[in-house]
Design a protein around this motif. Structure first.
Motif, PDB file in Angstrom:
ATOM      1  N   ALA A 224       0.841  -1.197   0.000  1.00 57.24           N
ATOM      2  CA  ALA A 224       0.000   0.000   0.000  1.00 57.24           C
ATOM      3  C   ALA A 224       0.877   1.249   0.000  1.00 57.24           C
ATOM      4  CB  ALA A 224      -0.923  -0.001   1.212  1.00 57.24           C
ATOM      5  N   SER A 225       1.958   1.216   0.766  1.00 58.96           N
ATOM      6  CA  SER A 225       2.919   2.328   0.859  1.00 58.96           C
ATOM      7  C   SER A 225       4.324   1.751   0.728  1.00 58.96           C
ATOM      8  CB  SER A 225       2.761   3.056   2.196  1.00 58.96           C
ATOM      9  OG  SER A 225       1.488   3.643   2.331  1.00 58.96           O
ATOM     10  N   PRO A 226       4.831   1.628  -0.489  1.00 58.08           N
ATOM     11  CA  PRO A 226       6.101   0.933  -0.697  1.00 58.08           C
ATOM     12  C   PRO A 226       7.289   1.539   0.046  1.00 58.08           C
ATOM     13  CG  PRO A 226       4.925   1.166  -2.772  1.00 58.08           C
ATOM     14  CD  PRO A 226       4.181   1.981  -1.769  1.00 58.08           C
ATOM     15  N   GLN A 227       7.245   2.836   0.360  1.00 57.95           N
ATOM     16  CA  GLN A 227       8.365   3.485   1.039  1.00 57.95           C
ATOM     17  C   GLN A 227       8.352   3.263   2.552  1.00 57.95           C
ATOM     18  OE1 GLN A 227       7.793   7.584  -0.727  1.00 57.95           O
ATOM     19  NE2 GLN A 227      10.016   7.425  -0.931  1.00 57.95           N
ATOM     20  N   ALA A 228       7.274   2.738   3.082  1.00 50.87           N
ATOM     21  CA  ALA A 228       7.173   2.562   4.533  1.00 50.87           C
ATOM     22  C   ALA A 228       8.287   1.657   5.033  1.00 50.87           C
ATOM     23  CB  ALA A 228       5.805   1.991   4.896  1.00 50.87           C
ATOM     24  N   SER A 229       8.786   1.954   6.230  1.00 50.50           N
ATOM     25  CA  SER A 229       9.950   1.224   6.728  1.00 50.50           C
ATOM     26  C   SER A 229       9.971   1.242   8.250  1.00 50.50           C
ATOM     27  CB  SER A 229      11.236   1.863   6.187  1.00 50.50           C
ATOM     28  OG  SER A 229      12.374   1.391   6.870  1.00 50.50           O
ATOM     29  N   PHE A 230      10.531   0.190   8.839  1.00 49.89           N
ATOM     30  CA  PHE A 230      10.749   0.159  10.283  1.00 49.89           C
ATOM     31  C   PHE A 230      11.761   1.208  10.727  1.00 49.89           C
ATOM     32  CE2 PHE A 230       9.538  -4.509   9.907  1.00 49.89           C
ATOM     33  CZ  PHE A 230       8.308  -4.357  10.546  1.00 49.89           C
ATOM     34  N   ASP A 231      12.476   1.818   9.772  1.00 55.07           N
ATOM     35  CA  ASP A 231      13.505   2.795  10.104  1.00 55.07           C
ATOM     36  C   ASP A 231      13.016   4.234  10.007  1.00 55.07           C
ATOM     37  OD1 ASP A 231      15.447   0.771  10.481  1.00 55.07           O
ATOM     38  OD2 ASP A 231      15.753   0.658   8.316  1.00 55.07           O
ATOM     39  N   THR A 232      11.769   4.441   9.573  1.00 59.42           N
ATOM     40  CA  THR A 232      11.207   5.786   9.488  1.00 59.42           C
ATOM     41  C   THR A 232       9.947   5.856  10.346  1.00 59.42           C
ATOM     42  OG1 THR A 232       9.872   5.220   7.540  1.00 59.42           O
ATOM     43  CG2 THR A 232      12.098   6.059   7.144  1.00 59.42           C
ATOM     44  N   ALA A 233       9.247   6.992  10.269  1.00 59.69           N
ATOM     45  CA  ALA A 233       7.968   7.117  10.970  1.00 59.69           C
ATOM     46  C   ALA A 233       6.877   6.461  10.116  1.00 59.69           C
ATOM     47  CB  ALA A 233       7.680   8.584  11.266  1.00 59.69           C
ATOM     48  N   LEU A 234       5.675   6.994  10.099  1.00 59.33           N
ATOM     49  CA  LEU A 234       4.536   6.321   9.491  1.00 59.33           C
ATOM     50  C   LEU A 234       4.229   6.850   8.092  1.00 59.33           C
ATOM     51  CD1 LEU A 234       2.186   6.369  12.608  1.00 59.33           C
ATOM     52  CD2 LEU A 234       3.650   4.489  11.825  1.00 59.33           C
ATOM     53  N   ASP A 235       3.701   5.965   7.248  1.00 61.94           N
ATOM     54  CA  ASP A 235       3.210   6.340   5.926  1.00 61.94           C
ATOM     55  C   ASP A 235       1.690   6.218   5.900  1.00 61.94           C
ATOM     56  OD1 ASP A 235       5.935   6.344   5.412  1.00 61.94           O
ATOM     57  OD2 ASP A 235       5.678   5.588   3.375  1.00 61.94           O
ATOM     58  N   VAL A 236       1.062   7.013   5.048  1.00 59.61           N
ATOM     59  CA  VAL A 236      -0.396   7.011   4.938  1.00 59.61           C
ATOM     60  C   VAL A 236      -0.802   6.887   3.474  1.00 59.61           C
ATOM     61  CG1 VAL A 236      -2.544   8.250   5.435  1.00 59.61           C
ATOM     62  CG2 VAL A 236      -0.564   8.547   6.947  1.00 59.61           C
ATOM     63  N   LEU A 237      -1.730   5.996   3.221  1.00 61.54           N
ATOM     64  CA  LEU A 237      -2.387   5.916   1.913  1.00 61.54           C
ATOM     65  C   LEU A 237      -3.869   6.160   2.134  1.00 61.54           C
ATOM     66  CD1 LEU A 237      -2.472   5.205  -1.141  1.00 61.54           C
ATOM     67  CD2 LEU A 237      -2.930   2.845  -0.443  1.00 61.54           C
ATOM     68  N   GLY A 238      -4.405   7.147   1.429  1.00 58.45           N
ATOM     69  CA  GLY A 238      -5.831   7.443   1.538  1.00 58.45           C
ATOM     70  C   GLY A 238      -6.471   7.571   0.170  1.00 58.45           C
ATOM     71  N   PHE A 239      -7.786   7.386   0.136  1.00 59.24           N
ATOM     72  CA  PHE A 239      -8.545   7.557  -1.093  1.00 59.24           C
ATOM     73  C   PHE A 239      -9.680   8.548  -0.845  1.00 59.24           C
ATOM     74  CE2 PHE A 239      -7.001   3.123  -1.271  1.00 59.24           C
ATOM     75  CZ  PHE A 239      -6.217   3.211  -2.413  1.00 59.24           C
ATOM     76  N   THR A 240      -9.888   9.453  -1.791  1.00 52.08           N
ATOM     77  CA  THR A 240     -10.966  10.431  -1.664  1.00 52.08           C
ATOM     78  C   THR A 240     -12.226  10.000  -2.404  1.00 52.08           C
ATOM     79  OG1 THR A 240     -10.101  11.664  -3.561  1.00 52.08           O
ATOM     80  CG2 THR A 240      -9.371  12.348  -1.356  1.00 52.08           C
ATOM     81  N   ARG A 241     -12.144   8.878  -3.117  1.00 51.18           N
ATOM     82  CA  ARG A 241     -13.326   8.381  -3.820  1.00 51.18           C
ATOM     83  C   ARG A 241     -13.178   6.896  -4.059  1.00 51.18           C
ATOM     84  NH1 ARG A 241     -16.049  11.025  -9.272  1.00 51.18           N
ATOM     85  NH2 ARG A 241     -17.825   9.601  -9.420  1.00 51.18           N
ATOM     86  N   LEU A 242     -14.279   6.157  -3.894  1.00 48.57           N
ATOM     87  CA  LEU A 242     -14.265   4.726  -4.149  1.00 48.57           C
ATOM     88  C   LEU A 242     -15.499   4.334  -4.953  1.00 48.57           C
ATOM     89  CD1 LEU A 242     -12.993   2.825  -0.955  1.00 48.57           C
ATOM     90  CD2 LEU A 242     -11.870   3.076  -3.163  1.00 48.57           C
ATOM     91  N   SER A 243     -15.668   4.966  -6.093  1.00 48.83           N
ATOM     92  CA  SER A 243     -16.717   4.518  -7.009  1.00 48.83           C
ATOM     93  C   SER A 243     -16.363   3.116  -7.488  1.00 48.83           C
ATOM     94  CB  SER A 243     -16.816   5.471  -8.207  1.00 48.83           C
ATOM     95  OG  SER A 243     -15.609   5.437  -8.955  1.00 48.83           O
ATOM     96  N   THR A 244     -17.282   2.478  -8.146  1.00 50.85           N
ATOM     97  CA  THR A 244     -17.020   1.121  -8.627  1.00 50.85           C
ATOM     98  C   THR A 244     -15.794   1.085  -9.532  1.00 50.85           C
ATOM     99  OG1 THR A 244     -19.382   0.604  -8.499  1.00 50.85           O
ATOM    100  CG2 THR A 244     -18.001  -0.850  -9.843  1.00 50.85           C
ATOM    101  N   THR A 245     -15.706   2.071 -10.430  1.00 55.00           N
ATOM    102  CA  THR A 245     -14.570   2.116 -11.356  1.00 55.00           C
ATOM    103  C   THR A 245     -13.276   2.376 -10.600  1.00 55.00           C
ATOM    104  OG1 THR A 245     -15.994   2.924 -13.134  1.00 55.00           O
ATOM    105  CG2 THR A 245     -13.615   3.262 -13.378  1.00 55.00           C
ATOM    106  N   ALA A 246     -13.287   3.371  -9.696  1.00 57.32           N
ATOM    107  CA  ALA A 246     -12.073   3.721  -8.959  1.00 57.32           C
ATOM    108  C   ALA A 246     -11.643   2.573  -8.052  1.00 57.32           C
ATOM    109  CB  ALA A 246     -12.308   4.988  -8.143  1.00 57.32           C
ATOM    110  N   ALA A 247     -12.608   1.942  -7.392  1.00 57.89           N
ATOM    111  CA  ALA A 247     -12.271   0.839  -6.494  1.00 57.89           C
ATOM    112  C   ALA A 247     -11.628  -0.313  -7.261  1.00 57.89           C
ATOM    113  CB  ALA A 247     -13.521   0.362  -5.760  1.00 57.89           C
TER     114      ALA A 247
END
Length: 322
Positions: A233-256
């Motif tokens: 979901a967040s390829p850059q996330a690492s145990f050596d850094t702080a937190l990463d966030v992935l969010g979505f502003t829309r989840l229509s059928t097509t977008a989902a």
């Protein structure tokens, strides 16, 4: 070395025989105490007592991600102090074992035990960062106790899926990719805030990010596994850094459908992307507010519904044998 082995007897992929083999192998190298969990939260209580004893140098968790999460919260009950606290070791016994696999450990009990013994003999360890989530001052969730997580948390859609999966498992269903896929579809059909989200992400000295439909908080990559396939979901996330966030502003059928495909095809170099995605890297502190109560999960454990959660990324929180 004095060690405590915390065993979850209900762990998905272990048996009494494999537990006996593990105990015998560890006892040959360690002054080993074995404790079997008897209730939800017992692993946390056992680890807390081990941390407070001042004599236990290592706590080994045999179980899935839920067992590991409880052990971590017990060890860090008084806060992070890597030099003082016992080290953590993990032998994967659950259905997914994201934390152990993200550390590079084998996903097999016997192989993981061998790797653990080798690491102990070589003195191989690393200090990992962790996530901390708690209630937000000035909200109805203000009094919610803080809780640590090792690899991910979720607010909204994915937490709702996990809640549905837990209900099915309580009815005797096995945790499989097919079970998750069915619950994803049911959650999607029942989701009432797919086109205009209710979540706002707030960070110090930054403009708020509004109208998120869902948010995934990652402390490492991969985010999860589908059998042996890692999902980023967040390829850059690492145990050596702080937190990463992935969010979505829309989840229509097509977008989902598009984002689901991107997740399935994700790699360590590329995760979901598009005009309805929000991606943040190495965030030390932020708060998620929702206009309506939403499901919340940490390390794959459904924790009910919340309207606000404050997250902190804590670098170098705990020593882990690898």
């Amino acid at each position: 070395m004095r060690a405590l082995l915390v065993v979850n007897p209900s762990a998905t992929t272990t048996s009494a025989r494999t537990r006996d083999v593990l105990v015998h192998a560890l006892a040959s190298d360690l002054k080993l105490e074995v404790a079997t969990t008897e209730y939800r939260g017992h692993a946390r209580d056992l680890a807390r007592r081990a941390a407070e004893s001042g004599t236990t140098e290592l706590v080994v968790a045999l179980g899935g991600d839920g067992t590991v999460n409880e052990v971590v919260n017990g060890l860090l009950h008084e806060g992070p102090d890597p030099e003082r606290l016992p080290r953590l070791a993990v032998v994967p016994g659950g259905s997914t074992n994201v934390f152990a696999r993200a550390l590079g450990l084998p996903n097999d009990v016997v192989e993981a035990t061998g790797a653990l013994l080798d690491a102990l003999r070589d003195g191989s360890e690393r200090t990992v960062g962790l996530g901390l989530a708690g209630g937000t001052p000035g909200t109805e969730d203000e009094g919610v106790p803080e809780r640590w997580f090792t690899f991910c948390a979720g607010f909204g859609f994915d937490a709702g899926v996990i809640g549905r999966v837990e209900q099915q498992r309580e009815r005797g269903k096995r945790s499989t990719p097919a079970l998750y896929a069915r619950q994803v579809m049911r959650q999607f059909v029942g989701e009432t805030h797919r086109r205009r989200g209710t979540i706002t992400l707030e960070r110090p000295d930054e403009e708020p990010l509004e109208n998120l439909v869902m948010s995934i908080i990652c402390n490492t990559a991969p985010w999860t596994y589908l059998n042996n396939r890692p999902v980023y979901a967040s390829p850059q996330a690492s145990f050596d850094t702080a937190l990463d966030v992935l969010g979505f502003t829309r989840l229509s059928t097509t977008a989902a459908g598009r984002y689901a495909t991107q997740l399935l095809m994700s790699t360590p170099e590329r995760g979901p992307r598009g005009k309805h995605t929000v991606s943040l890297h190495d965030q030390t502190r932020f708060t998620l507010h929702s206009q309506v109560p939403l499901p919340f999960q940490m390390d794959g454990d459904h924790l009910g519904v919340r309207t606000s959660v404050t997250f902190t990324g804590v670098r170098r929180a705990l020593r882990v044998i690898v």
